[in-house]
Design an enzyme around this catalytic site. Structure first.
Site, PDB file in Angstrom:
ATOM      1  N   ALA A 163       0.835  -1.206   0.000  1.00  0.00           N
ATOM      2  CA  ALA A 163       0.000   0.000   0.000  1.00  0.00           C
ATOM      3  C   ALA A 163       0.868   1.253   0.000  1.00  0.00           C
ATOM      4  CB  ALA A 163      -0.946  -0.001   1.197  1.00  0.00           C
ATOM      5  N   TYR A 164       1.983   1.196   0.711  1.00  0.00           N
ATOM      6  CA  TYR A 164       2.903   2.341   0.753  1.00  0.00           C
ATOM      7  C   TYR A 164       3.583   2.543  -0.593  1.00  0.00           C
ATOM      8  CZ  TYR A 164       6.940   5.227   2.036  1.00  0.00           C
ATOM      9  OH  TYR A 164       7.895   6.215   2.090  1.00  0.00           O
ATOM     10  N   THR A 165       4.170   1.478  -1.137  1.00  0.00           N
ATOM     11  CA  THR A 165       4.901   1.636  -2.393  1.00  0.00           C
ATOM     12  C   THR A 165       3.967   2.037  -3.537  1.00  0.00           C
ATOM     13  OG1 THR A 165       4.799  -0.780  -2.679  1.00  0.00           O
ATOM     14  CG2 THR A 165       6.838   0.126  -1.801  1.00  0.00           C
ATOM     15  N   LYS A 168       3.375   5.751  -3.122  1.00  0.00           N
ATOM     16  CA  LYS A 168       4.547   6.548  -3.468  1.00  0.00           C
ATOM     17  C   LYS A 168       4.823   6.534  -4.966  1.00  0.00           C
ATOM     18  CE  LYS A 168       5.519   8.469   0.329  1.00  0.00           C
ATOM     19  NZ  LYS A 168       5.368   9.932   0.421  1.00  0.00           N
TER      20      LYS A 168
END
Length: 257
Positions: A163-165, A168
């Site tokens: 979810a973070y990558t 970003k």
């Protein structure tokens, strides 16, 4: 933080600067660097204790203090109100630094729809709504600089936090599309991409002998990327020195990716 060798940008003096997640880590370095340049700085964070200490420390060192407002950026109403309060206190915002994010690790097998929505709300949704909130003031001025913070993690094919990558990776798409939309009003939008930055959080949670060896292998440059290294790039992109830079990605990772 030693800023004695930091470049000086006359165009930043008295500019109204808004930094999200400015209470610690990279954000705190950015806040201090703008204060050092003579800008009028405001920041939001959820960490009241750390943010209050930063304000007190900067007032003791520089004789001025940034404006701190507690704000959960996933609360869009509270975010919009914070921008109104900053504009009422300091004037329309000239520079927005979308810095706040959270790189909590998570296994893809464990991700629920609710967790996905929560992570993207923290790591990409609020970037857009920060921009939306500050842009009317920038359009009135026919000038502005917006700096979104990306990450080299997805470029390095880092796993363990999809979810973070994903968020970003999406950041630069947001940057490029918005740069086209607002460029006619002389507003610039760029992405800063940090490498593995030695913040207190990183040092406490993940940096050890094994990761130190990985950094030595992956970076072209010796040494470590520090919060002030990101602040230096942000200052340049905020200043008139970068007046013809927009829709671009500026990486500060020691040559990792």
């Amino acid at each position: 933080m030693d800023l004695s060798n930091l470049g000086h940008y006359p165009s930043l003096k008295d500019k109204v600067v808004f930094v999200t997640g400015g209470g610690s880590g990279i954000g705190a370095a950015i806040v201090e660097s703008f204060v050092d340049q003579g800008a009028k700085v405001a920041f939001v964070d959820v960490n009241v204790e750390g943010s209050t200490k930063l304000v007190e420390d900067l007032q003791a060192q520089y004789g001025v203090k940034p404006l701190f407002i507690k704000c959960d950026l996933t609360d869009t109403h509270a975010l919009r109100q914070a921008v109104k309060d900053i504009a009422a206190a300091l004037g329309d915002i000239d520079v927005l630094v979308n810095n706040a994010a959270h790189d909590q690790r998570h296994k893809w097998e464990d991700v629920t729809p609710e967790y996905w929505d929560d992570r993207t709300a923290i790591n990409i949704k609020q970037y857009f709504f920060c921009m939306q909130a500050v842009l009317p003031g920038m359009i009135r001025k026919k000038a502005g600089s917006i700096i979104n913070t990306g990450s080299m993690s997805w470029k390095a094919k880092q796993g363990g936090m999809p979810a973070y990558t994903t968020s970003k990776a999406a950041t630069h798409g947001l940057t490029r599309g918005m740069a086209r939309d607002v460029g006619k009003d002389n507003i610039r939008v760029n992405t800063v991409v940090p490498g593995w930055v030695m913040t207190e959080r990183q040092l406490q949670l993940w940096v050890n002998a094994e990761s130190d060896a990985e950094i030595d292998r992956q970076q072209c440059l010796a040494g470590r990327v520090m919060p002030v290294d990101l602040a230096r790039m942000v200052l340049f992109l905020a200043a008139d020195d970068s007046r013809m830079c927009t829709a671009q990605e500026f990486t500060v990772d020691g040559g990792w990716v």
